[in-house]
Enzyme design. Structure first.
Site, PDB file in Angstrom:
ATOM      1  N   GLY A   1      87.592 113.609 108.672  1.00 47.52           N
ATOM      2  CA  GLY A   1      87.040 113.144 107.406  1.00 47.52           C
ATOM      3  C   GLY A   1      88.031 113.101 106.266  1.00 47.52           C
ATOM      4  O   GLY A   1      87.684 112.720 105.153  1.00 47.52           O
ATOM      5  N   HIS A   2      89.302 113.471 106.503  1.00 50.93           N
ATOM      6  CA  HIS A   2      90.264 113.575 105.393  1.00 50.93           C
ATOM      7  C   HIS A   2      91.596 112.935 105.781  1.00 50.93           C
ATOM      8  O   HIS A   2      92.547 113.656 106.068  1.00 50.93           O
ATOM      9  CB  HIS A   2      90.485 115.042 105.031  1.00 50.93           C
ATOM     10  CG  HIS A   2      91.087 115.244 103.684  1.00 50.93           C
ATOM     11  ND1 HIS A   2      92.437 115.405 103.478  1.00 50.93           N
ATOM     12  CD2 HIS A   2      90.522 115.315 102.466  1.00 50.93           C
ATOM     13  CE1 HIS A   2      92.668 115.594 102.188  1.00 50.93           C
ATOM     14  NE2 HIS A   2      91.534 115.544 101.556  1.00 50.93           N
ATOM     15  N   PHE A   3      91.778 111.761 105.808  1.00 51.57           N
ATOM     16  CA  PHE A   3      90.897 110.618 105.647  1.00 51.57           C
ATOM     17  C   PHE A   3      90.981 109.826 106.932  1.00 51.57           C
ATOM     18  O   PHE A   3      92.066 109.694 107.469  1.00 51.57           O
ATOM     19  CB  PHE A   3      91.325 109.773 104.455  1.00 51.57           C
ATOM     20  CG  PHE A   3      91.359 110.541 103.157  1.00 51.57           C
ATOM     21  CD1 PHE A   3      90.190 110.758 102.438  1.00 51.57           C
ATOM     22  CD2 PHE A   3      92.544 111.068 102.686  1.00 51.57           C
ATOM     23  CE1 PHE A   3      90.219 111.463 101.246  1.00 51.57           C
ATOM     24  CE2 PHE A   3      92.576 111.789 101.483  1.00 51.57           C
ATOM     25  CZ  PHE A   3      91.405 111.988 100.767  1.00 51.57           C
TER      26      PHE A   3
ATOM     27  N   VAL B   1      95.540 113.074 106.040  1.00 48.07           N
ATOM     28  CA  VAL B   1      96.456 113.975 105.338  1.00 48.07           C
ATOM     29  C   VAL B   1      95.842 115.376 105.325  1.00 48.07           C
ATOM     30  O   VAL B   1      94.630 115.532 105.252  1.00 48.07           O
ATOM     31  CB  VAL B   1      96.766 113.521 103.890  1.00 48.07           C
ATOM     32  CG1 VAL B   1      97.552 112.230 103.880  1.00 48.07           C
ATOM     33  CG2 VAL B   1      95.525 113.400 103.055  1.00 48.07           C
TER      34      VAL B   1
END
Length: 146
Positions: free
Chosen positions: A47-49, A54
């Protein structure tokens, strides 16, 4: 200096929050250099991203704090038990200079500035390929829990 088995004996953290893979060098009362190997398999990358993974800045700071905790524990010559934890007490001057991405090796460098009455202050920085990625002043404290 310390492999993952020794780190697991020192820190209470476990997957997915254990963020120190190896300790390269440790000088009690002075400094530690440790490594976090950043893999695409880290759970936060979903989810990041999704389009450009990252490492979250808060996890870079957590990795530095875990290295700092190892330095403090080794300096004090203690072993944490189930009733003792090492907490963040402050983060000052945190700066993020470059993204940390899958495949990077985040080198954690932490210097002990002072230690008094169970409160420790550290100068910490994380580097990738010799380039500064994150830096901060960390304050941590050891506490007994009930």
């Amino acid at each position: 200096m310390m492999d993952i088995h020794q780190i697991l004996k020192t820190l209470p953290h476990r997957y997915p929050i254990l963020l120190v893979d190896r300790v390269v060098s440790l000088e009690k009362n002075k400094r530690i250099q440790a490594i976090k190997n950043v893999s695409i398999n880290e759970p936060y990358f979903n989810g990041h991203f999704p389009h450009r993974p990252v490492m979250p800045g808060v996890l870079m700071l957590e990795a530095l704090a875990q290295a700092a905790a190892i330095l403090a524990i080794e300096t004090m010559g203690i072993q944490l038990d189930d009733q003792t934890v090492f907490y963040f007490a402050g983060i000052d001057g945190a700066r993020f200079k470059r993204p940390v991405e899958p495949g990077d090796q985040l080198v954690l460098e932490v210097d002990l500035d002072r230690m008094k009455a169970g409160v420790c202050r550290f100068a910490a920085r994380g580097l990738v390929g010799g380039e500064l990625a994150v830096e901060a002043q960390l304050t941590c404290t050891m506490r007994r829990i009930a």
